[in-house]
Structures are given as structure tokens and as C-alpha cells.
Design a protein around this motif. Structure first.
Motif, short mmCIF file in Angstrom:
data_model
loop_
_atom_site.label_atom_id
_atom_site.label_comp_id
_atom_site.label_asym_id
_atom_site.label_seq_id
_atom_site.Cartn_x
_atom_site.Cartn_y
_atom_site.Cartn_z
N UNK A 187 0.97 -1.22 -0.04
CA UNK A 187 -0.02 -0.25 -0.14
C UNK A 187 0.92 1.13 -0.04
N UNK A 188 0.57 2.29 -0.86
CA UNK A 188 1.25 3.57 -0.87
C UNK A 188 0.21 4.55 -0.58
N UNK A 189 0.66 5.42 0.44
CA UNK A 189 0.07 6.62 0.69
C UNK A 189 0.44 7.55 0.11
N UNK A 190 -0.52 8.09 -0.91
CA UNK A 190 -0.24 9.18 -1.84
C UNK A 190 0.13 10.70 -1.39
N UNK A 191 -0.33 10.98 -0.15
CA UNK A 191 -0.02 12.07 0.46
C UNK A 191 0.56 12.20 1.89
N UNK A 192 1.51 12.90 1.79
CA UNK A 192 2.53 13.04 2.97
C UNK A 192 1.41 13.32 4.17
N UNK A 193 0.38 13.86 4.26
CA UNK A 193 -0.47 13.98 5.40
C UNK A 193 -1.31 12.85 5.89
N UNK A 194 -0.89 11.75 5.10
CA UNK A 194 -1.72 10.48 5.64
C UNK A 194 -0.78 9.70 6.27
N UNK A 195 0.72 10.15 6.47
CA UNK A 195 1.61 9.15 6.94
C UNK A 195 1.34 8.80 8.38
N UNK A 196 0.83 9.61 9.25
CA UNK A 196 0.61 8.97 10.71
C UNK A 196 -0.22 7.92 10.91
N UNK A 197 -1.35 7.61 9.57
CA UNK A 197 -2.09 6.60 10.01
C UNK A 197 -1.44 5.34 9.85
N UNK A 198 -0.25 5.42 9.05
CA UNK A 198 0.51 4.02 9.00
C UNK A 198 0.85 3.40 10.39
#
Length: 227
Positions: A187-198
Motif C-alpha cells: 500500500x502506498x499513501x499518496x499524500x504526506x499528510x496520511x503518514x501518521x495513519x501508518x
């Protein structure tokens, strides 16, 4: 909103489209490369224009390139754009820049195509998806890898980010990542803002890649004189 600035002449200069990213990358800097000075410019208007148009228009592409070139002429060793929606503009501007320009998601895309054939692209802004698909396709072609995409669009979650409800934003993304993980190899998170969800879904059966750390490590290598 006028640009938010700190002094130029740093080793790494960042172009952001949300002020929240400043502390994210400052924290990475303290951890990974404390000897490298950082500078930040925030241009929320660029992402707002992309959202309004539903794409990066030629005029917006030009505005982004101008902002990047201005940073590159300020004395940095490398300029990084942390907005994936604007990523293609970064690489178009690179030929005219006096220092290397890096889109934050390029190193992540290069890693993604090494980790699996079935790649899930997760995004909260529709305008980000075509850029990310094109980026990963380019990374795959560069090493002769086959791939297939599945896109997971969480556009109804973006309101939480806009309203500053970051815990809700991260929690809902994490929930949906758990669902998406059954259909892909990575899975690739396309936006930097999504990173903490990982960090909220560490037990998934597939890797979850986010751009801030991977991209910062690449930028630090360039700033130190490597590639």
C-alpha cells in the motif's frame, strides 16, 4: 494566505501546501540529519487551486515551478516539494533549477515497485491519484517491472483534515487501510499528510509506505553530496 517563510540558505528547502508539515519534517531532521539546516515555505493556495480545478492546470503548473525555482535560487543544496498533487511540476522544473529538486514521493514510488506487483494507491484528494499512478508507472518502467494498480480513494475523509480533526483523519485512514490490505502486495499513501495513519496499523499483512521519512532520507543524502 501569504507564504510562510524562514530564512533561505539552508541545506534543504521545503515547499509545503499545509503548515502542519513543517513540524513533521523538522522532527525528521532532528532525528535523521541534525547537522542539516532546513527552511520551509507554505503555499496553501497551490493545493487549493488544484482541489478547485480537480487537476493541476497549466497555470498552476507554472506557479508551482516558479515557487520551486525561487527556493532553488535561495541557496539550498536541494529543494523538496512535499505535495504529491504537485509532484509532476517538480520534475518539469528540475531542468531549469540550479540545485536538485525532489518530489517527496519519488523515493517511495521507487521502493514500492520493488516490494510487489499489486500496488494499492491510497489518497484522500482525487487530483493526487493521476500523478501518483504516473509516478509509480515511471518507477516501474525504469527497472523493467510489471505492476497493476488498485486505487483506494478516501475523499470523504479529507474534510477532517481541513477542519483540523487530525485524530479522526488518521484513525479513519487506518481503518480503511486495514480493509485495502487484503487485495494488494503493498500500500502506498499518496499524500504526506496520511503518514501518521501508518503507525496505527502496524499489523497489516502488507507493507504500508509513506513519503515523509523515505523522502527526507533521500533529500538528506543529496544535501550531503550523495544521490
Amino acid at each position: 494566505m501569504p507564504p510562510s517563510r524562514r530564512s533561505h540558505g539552508a541545506a534543504i528547502a521545503f515547499l509545503h501546501t499545509a503548515a502542519i508539515h513543517i513540524e513533521t519534517f523538522n522532527a525528521l531532521g532532528r532525528e535523521i540529519a541534525p547537522e542539516l539546516a532546513l527552511t520551509h515555505v507554505v503555499r496553501e493556495d497551490l493545493l487549493a487551486a488544484a482541489e478547485k480545478a480537480g487537476r493541476v492546470t497549466p497555470a498552476l503548473d507554472l506557479m508551482t515551478q516558479e515557487a520551486l525555482i525561487a527556493l532553488a535560487e535561495g541557496g539550498a543544496r536541494v529543494v523538496v516539494c512535499t505535495c504529491s498533487t504537485l509532484g509532476a511540476s517538480v520534475e518539469r522544473a528540475a531542468a531549469d533549477a540550479p540545485v536538485p529538486l525532489l518530489r517527496i514521493d519519488r523515493p517511495m514510488a521507487d521502493l514500492a515497485v520493488l516490494q510487489g506487483h499489486r500496488i494499492g494507491i491510497c489518497a484522500c484528494i482525487p487530483a493526487t491519484v493521476p500523478n501518483t499512478e504516473a509516478l509509480i508507472a515511471d518507477s516501474a518502467r525504469a527497472i523493467g517491472r510489471d505492476y497493476e494498480f488498485t486505487t483506494f480513494l478516501f475523499d470523504d475523509v479529507w474534510t477532517a483534515f481541513r477542519e483540523g480533526r487530525l485524530d479522526d483523519y488518521y484513525q479513519e485512514i487506518a481503518r480503511r487501510l486495514a480493509e485495502a490490505a487484503h487485495d494488494v502486495d503493498v500500500l502506498v499513501l499518496a499524500q504526506a499528510s496520511m503518514a501518521p495513519a501508518a503507525a496505527l496499523c502496524r499489523n497489516l499483512p502488507v507493507p504500508v509506505l509513506s513519503s515523509p521519512r523515505i523522502g527526507f532520507e533521500a533529500a538528506a543524502r543529496i544535501a550531503r553530496g550523495g544521490r
